[in-house]
Write an enzyme that holds these catalytic residues in place. Structure first.
Site, PDB file in Angstrom:
ATOM      1  N   HIS A 196     -15.276 -10.814 -35.329  1.00  0.00           N
ATOM      2  CA  HIS A 196     -16.536 -11.266 -35.916  1.00  0.00           C
ATOM      3  C   HIS A 196     -17.475 -10.074 -36.150  1.00  0.00           C
ATOM      4  O   HIS A 196     -18.354 -10.127 -37.007  1.00  0.00           O
ATOM      5  CB  HIS A 196     -17.247 -12.269 -34.994  1.00  0.00           C
ATOM      6  N   ASP A 269      -8.758 -16.524 -42.230  1.00  0.00           N
ATOM      7  CA  ASP A 269      -9.926 -16.729 -41.392  1.00  0.00           C
ATOM      8  C   ASP A 269     -11.157 -16.447 -42.268  1.00  0.00           C
ATOM      9  O   ASP A 269     -11.053 -15.946 -43.390  1.00  0.00           O
ATOM     10  CB  ASP A 269      -9.882 -15.802 -40.179  1.00  0.00           C
TER      11      ASP A 269
END
Length: 563
Positions: A196, A269
């Protein structure tokens, strides 16, 4: 440059899955469905209030798609791994999905049958709300105990064991007509970097990859899993460079399609994660991932990036960087998944059976309790567990709340306020732990401890006089080692008080590596694997002897310190 036809734009729209904001269908997502022919939606926790409310917005989304001339219904996806990543669950109100244990907690039960039962229950609730795609199971093998983003989201550190659980989840979801998506191919477990925030580089070669990371994915490929999610990590010893796997043709086409023989849907993702967005942008990443062979590109949050990614894809088709024929072949895989899991318009445009949902929720609540109780595990490096006494005051220590990662922390800022300050130093789940303990003992003192804090004289006296002392850790390994130092200080006080060390228990409330690594523990220790409310209720029942502790921790780590 030749303009794209409406048919071509409709095809391109099928290759994206986007999110939106709010509990109502937003103008942005309406525009994307109607004008850009968006074929797939991801719902986030920010979209979920209740099963009835989710059903209502899903019906509206599907009707928008039908009226906009979509050939097939939308795939509606969600991150419902269970445990700490449960976008469909609302534990405060209980009006959405049932909170079930996550991967490591389920693996601790030792039962793939129970895991399948939980997964089928989750799928039934998702299906009732109109959700037909779930980004689960996690196929990552958590071989690095410092891993900040996978950890307890993994079924463990043994490839064969993880594969069995991943297969059980996938089969159960499929059986209830919710498309599973094993993630994060080719494996995000062997890293201590959170994708992230930045790009993890995992220095394993192809041979190592095949004996460890790929084992669960190969198993579900053989089973014909509906979809697989590619992750944002670099494998330079496999690909020859630092291209994220989600953007790498070596990984998506050569390895997953070619060597593993996978013919289902490949979804990336979220391309807003910094591992991709920082260097390539979500828009550039979208084109690169489609060039790599992905079928569906995920962008979860930002309308500007949604439109930018679509327009970048239009441009790539127009100038020949992306083949329209390849997109159509890819689109056939998406259509096949839609036909299997979404079905027809009459299948998706259905009223909610509120009575049936209410009955399901009652059954699933009992299943949740049973699963959580079975997951509580003794830390094998600690003394044998002895139940604590209910007859007298208790002291509970819980760690000051800290952000874990963006997959677990609430993306809407519920952990922190607008100025970045922690809103509640105890945290709602630890307050629930305290409330649960209060039901067992006549009085409770709840202490929130932080790094380097000394115990006051008054607190020391209360600890000595208490009938029971519970000390909770939360990822107290590596960067959280200050928690083990605090545990050591409390152990010394308990040792000198009434009842001695037998009145104390340590509780690992997230990744169990903290207490596993604390060699020579002088007090019994247990693991809950997550700091969810039902996990703490199960822990309380175990601590005070109402149930037998039967779980076994499915990971290992060498002891490093003594407590």
């Amino acid at each position: 440059m030749t303009a794209l036809t409406d048919e071509q734009k409709r095809e391109i729209g099928q290759h994206f899955v986007f999110g939106f904001h709010g509990h109502e269908v937003s103008d942005d997502i309406k525009t994307l469905i109607k004008d850009y022919h968006l074929g797939n939606i991801i719902l986030m926790k920010r979209n979920v209030k209740s099963i009835a409310q989710v059903h209502r917005i899903v019906q509206e989304l599907q009707l928008l798609a039908k009226e906009a001339g979509h050939a097939r219904p939308l795939m509606i996806g969600i991150d419902q791994e269970n445990g700490l990543v449960s976008a469909f669950s609302t534990p405060v109100t209980g009006e959405a999905g049932t909170q079930f244990p996550g991967a490591m907690a389920l693996a601790a039960t030792g039962s793939t049958a129970l895991t399948a039962e939980v997964s089928a229950a989750t799928a039934k609730e998702l299906r009732a709300a109109g959700i037909n795609w779930v980004y689960s199971p996690v196929g990552d093998i958590n071989t690095d105990p410092r891993n900040p983003v996978i950890g307890v989201r993994s079924f463990g550190d043994d490839p064969a064991t993880v594969a069995r659980y991943v297969q059980a989840v996938s089969a159960a979801l499929t059986g209830e007509k919710v498309a599973p998506s094993a993630k994060h191919f080719p494996g995000h477990g062997n890293t201590h970097v959170d994708s992230h925030l930045s790009l993890p580089r995992i220095l394993v070669d192809k041979a190592q990859l095949k004996t460890t990371e790929l084992v669960p994915f190969e198993a579900v490929v053989r089973d014909g899993i509906a979809s697989i999610m590619t992750g944002h990590m670099a494998l330079p010893l496999v690909t020859g460079d630092d291209t994220p796997c989600s953007l790498s043709r070596n990984i998506t086409t050569d390895l997953l399609r070619g060597e593993l023989g996978y013919d289902g849907v490949v979804v990336t993702d979220c391309l807003e994660m910094e591992a991709v967005a920082e260097k390539y942008g979500s828009e550039g990443g979208a084109v690169l991932s489609l060039q790599a062979g992905a079928d569906v590109v995920m962008i979860c949050h930002t309308f500007k990036r949604h439109v930018g990614a679509l327009e970048a894809t239009y441009a790539a088709v127009q100038d020949g960087r992306l083949s329209m024929e390849a997109l159509k072949m890819s689109g056939a895989r998406i259509a096949r998944m839609k036909d299997t899991f979404a079905g027809s318009w009459s299948d998706v445009l259905r009223p909610l059976d509120a009575n049936s949902v209410a009955e399901l929720k009652k059954e699933h609540q009992l299943l949740s309790i049973r699963a959580y109780l079975a997951s509580i595990s003794h830390v094998p490096s600690s003394p044998p567990f002895v139940r604590l006494s209910k007859f007298g005051p208790a002291v509970l220590f819980t760690p000051r709340m800290e952000s874990i990662n963006l997959a677990v922390d609430d993306a809407e800022g519920q952990l922190r306020d607008g100025a970045g300050r922690l809103r509640n130093t105890a945290g709602p789940s630890y307050l629930a732990f305290a409330a649960s303990i209060k039901t067992k003992v006549p009085a409770l003192e709840h202490v929130v401890y932080g790094p380097g804090e000394e115990l006051s004289d008054g607190l020391k006296e209360n600890i000595k006089a208490a009938a029971s002392v519970i000390f909770a850790t939360r990822n107290g390994f590596d960067k959280g080692a200050w928690q083990i130092e605090a545990l050591r200080r409390v152990v010394e006080v308990v040792r000198s008080g009434e009842g001695g060390l037998q009145k104390m228990v340590a509780v690992s409330t997230c990744a169990p590596y903290d207490l596993l690594a604390a060699g020579g523990l002088e007090v019994p220790a247990i693991a809950t694997f997550e700091f969810t409310v039902p996990a703490f209720e199960a822990a309380t029942a175990a601590i005070y002897g109402e149930v037998t502790i039967s779980g076994k921790i499915p990971v290992k780590v060498a002891p490093t310190t003594e407590v």
